[in-house]
Write a protein that holds these residues in place. Structure first.
Motif, PDB file in Angstrom:
ATOM      1  N   MET A  36       0.801  -1.226   0.000  1.00 50.16           N
ATOM      2  CA  MET A  36       0.000   0.000   0.000  1.00 50.16           C
ATOM      3  C   MET A  36       0.834   1.277   0.000  1.00 50.16           C
ATOM      4  N   TYR A  52      -2.059   3.502  -1.282  1.00 51.41           N
ATOM      5  CA  TYR A  52      -2.684   3.207  -2.566  1.00 51.41           C
ATOM      6  C   TYR A  52      -3.592   1.977  -2.480  1.00 51.41           C
ATOM      7  N   SER A  53      -4.608   1.973  -3.313  1.00 52.50           N
ATOM      8  CA  SER A  53      -5.451   0.791  -3.479  1.00 52.50           C
ATOM      9  C   SER A  53      -4.691  -0.234  -4.306  1.00 52.50           C
ATOM     10  N   GLN A  54      -4.766  -1.505  -3.879  1.00 45.77           N
ATOM     11  CA  GLN A  54      -4.048  -2.549  -4.623  1.00 45.77           C
ATOM     12  C   GLN A  54      -4.765  -2.909  -5.912  1.00 45.77           C
ATOM     13  N   GLU A  58      -5.405   3.739  -6.975  1.00 44.94           N
ATOM     14  CA  GLU A  58      -5.930   5.028  -6.491  1.00 44.94           C
ATOM     15  C   GLU A  58      -5.332   5.371  -5.129  1.00 44.94           C
ATOM     16  N   LEU A  60      -5.778   6.416  -1.649  1.00 41.81           N
ATOM     17  CA  LEU A  60      -6.882   6.444  -0.681  1.00 41.81           C
ATOM     18  C   LEU A  60      -6.738   7.587   0.298  1.00 41.81           C
ATOM     19  N   ALA A  93     -12.824   3.428   3.582  1.00 45.22           N
ATOM     20  CA  ALA A  93     -12.081   2.960   2.409  1.00 45.22           C
ATOM     21  C   ALA A  93     -10.802   2.248   2.813  1.00 45.22           C
ATOM     22  N   GLU A  97      -9.938  -1.702   2.248  1.00 44.26           N
ATOM     23  CA  GLU A  97      -8.739  -2.083   1.495  1.00 44.26           C
ATOM     24  C   GLU A  97      -7.880  -3.059   2.299  1.00 44.26           C
TER      25      GLU A  97
END
Length: 441
Positions: A36, A52-54, A58, A60, A93, A97
């Protein structure tokens, strides 16, 4: 102890907030951080990272990341803390995740602390004290919980257990090697003298539970008196708000009404009660019964009497400490002889005597605590195990029993003391203890 799954939870307060802290613990922690945020930071150093989103990459959120490699962490495992923005959507979020990783799940209540216990980072006494520290409302509760969380009580119990194990070893050596020259026969006299002293120490320690209850649950003050003696008016004056209904009609208060005060860091619970009188109505009689029952259990009773119209009330049934208070001072002319009949004379309208009465209540509470020792049992579980251990220790003093039986009583006593801190099997207690914690702790 190695746990196969990794747990995650929001460990900070209610959202929304300026900052939210998400805690991760377990074998997947390193992989989650690297995935992440790019790479592991240096241990125990806060770094600013984007998370980051895996899935689509994006961002987060951006925030601080701290990594605590095991075993030098709270749980003894790899632990990470993410300090992010405390909005509902951001936290939701991030948690979605994190739990999307394989073998990563949301933590159960108290699971971080339970892992700390299972990995030898905390004992049960420190664990329970930590729960009290989190829930502390007053400074006295905070100081008491902090002292126990620092291990003061654990050290005491460990010392007692060590003395018992030593005593048992010496007695069994005397049994098994009575003919050996290096096992003095006089060892028993010293050992039994020490265990007798230990029994007295445990007994005195148990007596301190009352003081611990006062710190944790509050010093209980009950206001009693005849109808219209000014009980509800005093309650309102102490609360500095209209907590109780006040009228000229007798019997207005028919149930118990509590307020909580903080006096010098001590929690004080003051209870207004129904007026005491003969031949009450059916509903009022129930209120009087409740008043008498609460008065018998009180740490302190304030017995109020209207100085402008004194009513005879029988209070010989009161066994505890009480203060006699004359009320409605503003309605009578000053008479020193009359004032000498009371510990305090007060006026709810002018406020005369209220501050002095509050100070007296605080001093009464402080005196109760001063009479106890510095280290007190703070759970009924502790008291029950201490009482049972004391029974075995007392039985061990019985000179009519064979030495083998007396040594066994010492072993049972030591095991019970060990159960308090978790040094001896306590699996049956763990679910109960850790369920008291919030999720994320």
């Amino acid at each position: 102890m190695i746990f196969n799954d990794t747990i995650v939870a929001l460990s900070s307060g209610r959202l929304p907030a300026g900052v939210a802290v998400i805690r991760i613990s377990g074998p997947q922690t390193r992989f989650v951080i690297e995935t992440m945020s790019g790479h592991l930071p240096l241990p125990r150093q806060a770094v600013l990272r984007a998370f980051y989103s895996q899935g689509d990459g994006e961002i987060l959120d951006r925030g601080l990341l701290v990594f605590f490699p095991g075993p030098r962490s709270f749980t003894g495992e790899d632990v990470a803390e993410l300090q992010i923005h405390g909005g509902q959507a951001v936290v939701s979020a991030m948690l979605k995740e994190l739990t999307g990783f394989q073998h990563v799940r949301s933590a159960e209540p108290g699971e971080f602390t339970r892992r700390a216990f299972m990995n030898g980072k905390l004992d049960l006494v420190k664990t329970e004290a930590l729960a009290d520290l989190i829930n502390a409302d007053t400074q006295a509760q905070r100081r008491f919980a902090q002292r126990n969380a620092d291990g003061a009580q654990s050290v005491l119990y460990a010392d007692w257990r060590k003395r018992l194990i030593h005593a048992r070893a010496m007695i069994e050596a005397e049994i098994d090697f009575a003919d050996e020259s290096d096992v003095p026969g006089s060892v028993a006299a010293t050992i039994w003298a020490d265990t007798a002293c230990l029994a007295q120490e445990i007994e005195k320690h148990i007596e301190g539970f009352t003081a611990a209850e006062i710190i944790q649950d509050g010093f209980r003050v009950v206001i009693l008196g005849a109808p219209n003696a000014g009980k509800s008016s005093l309650l309102n004056a102490l609360a500095q708000r209209d907590a109780a209904i006040v009228t000229d009609e007798a019997g207005t208060t028919r149930d118990l009404l509590d307020i909580v005060l903080d006096l010098g860091g001590l929690k004080i619970i003051v209870t207004d009660t129904a007026g005491l009188r003969e031949n009450p109505g059916r509903v009022e009689a129930i209120g009087i019964e409740k008043a008498q029952a609460r008065g018998k259990k009180a740490d302190l009773v304030l017995f109020l009497e209207d100085m402008s119209d004194p009513q005879m009330v029988e209070i010989d049934w009161l066994a505890g400490d009480h203060i006699k208070v004359g009320t409605k001072l503003d309605l009578i002319e000053f008479d020193q002889t009359q004032h000498d009949q009371y510990d305090f004379c007060i006026s709810h309208l002018s406020g005369h005597g209220i501050a002095d009465l509050l100070e007296a209540i605080k001093q009464k509470a402080e005196a109760r605590l001063a009479a106890a020792g510095d280290i007190l049992p703070f759970r009924m579980r502790h008291v029950e195990l201490l009482e049972e251990s004391l029974e075995h220790l007392t039985e061990a003093q019985n000179t009519l029993q064979p030495l083998e039986i007396r040594a066994e009583e010492l072993r049972l006593c030591a095991n019970l003391l060990g159960r308090i801190s978790g040094a001896v099997n306590v699996e049956d207690l763990l679910d109960v203890i850790f369920s008291q914690f919030c999720i994320g702790k």
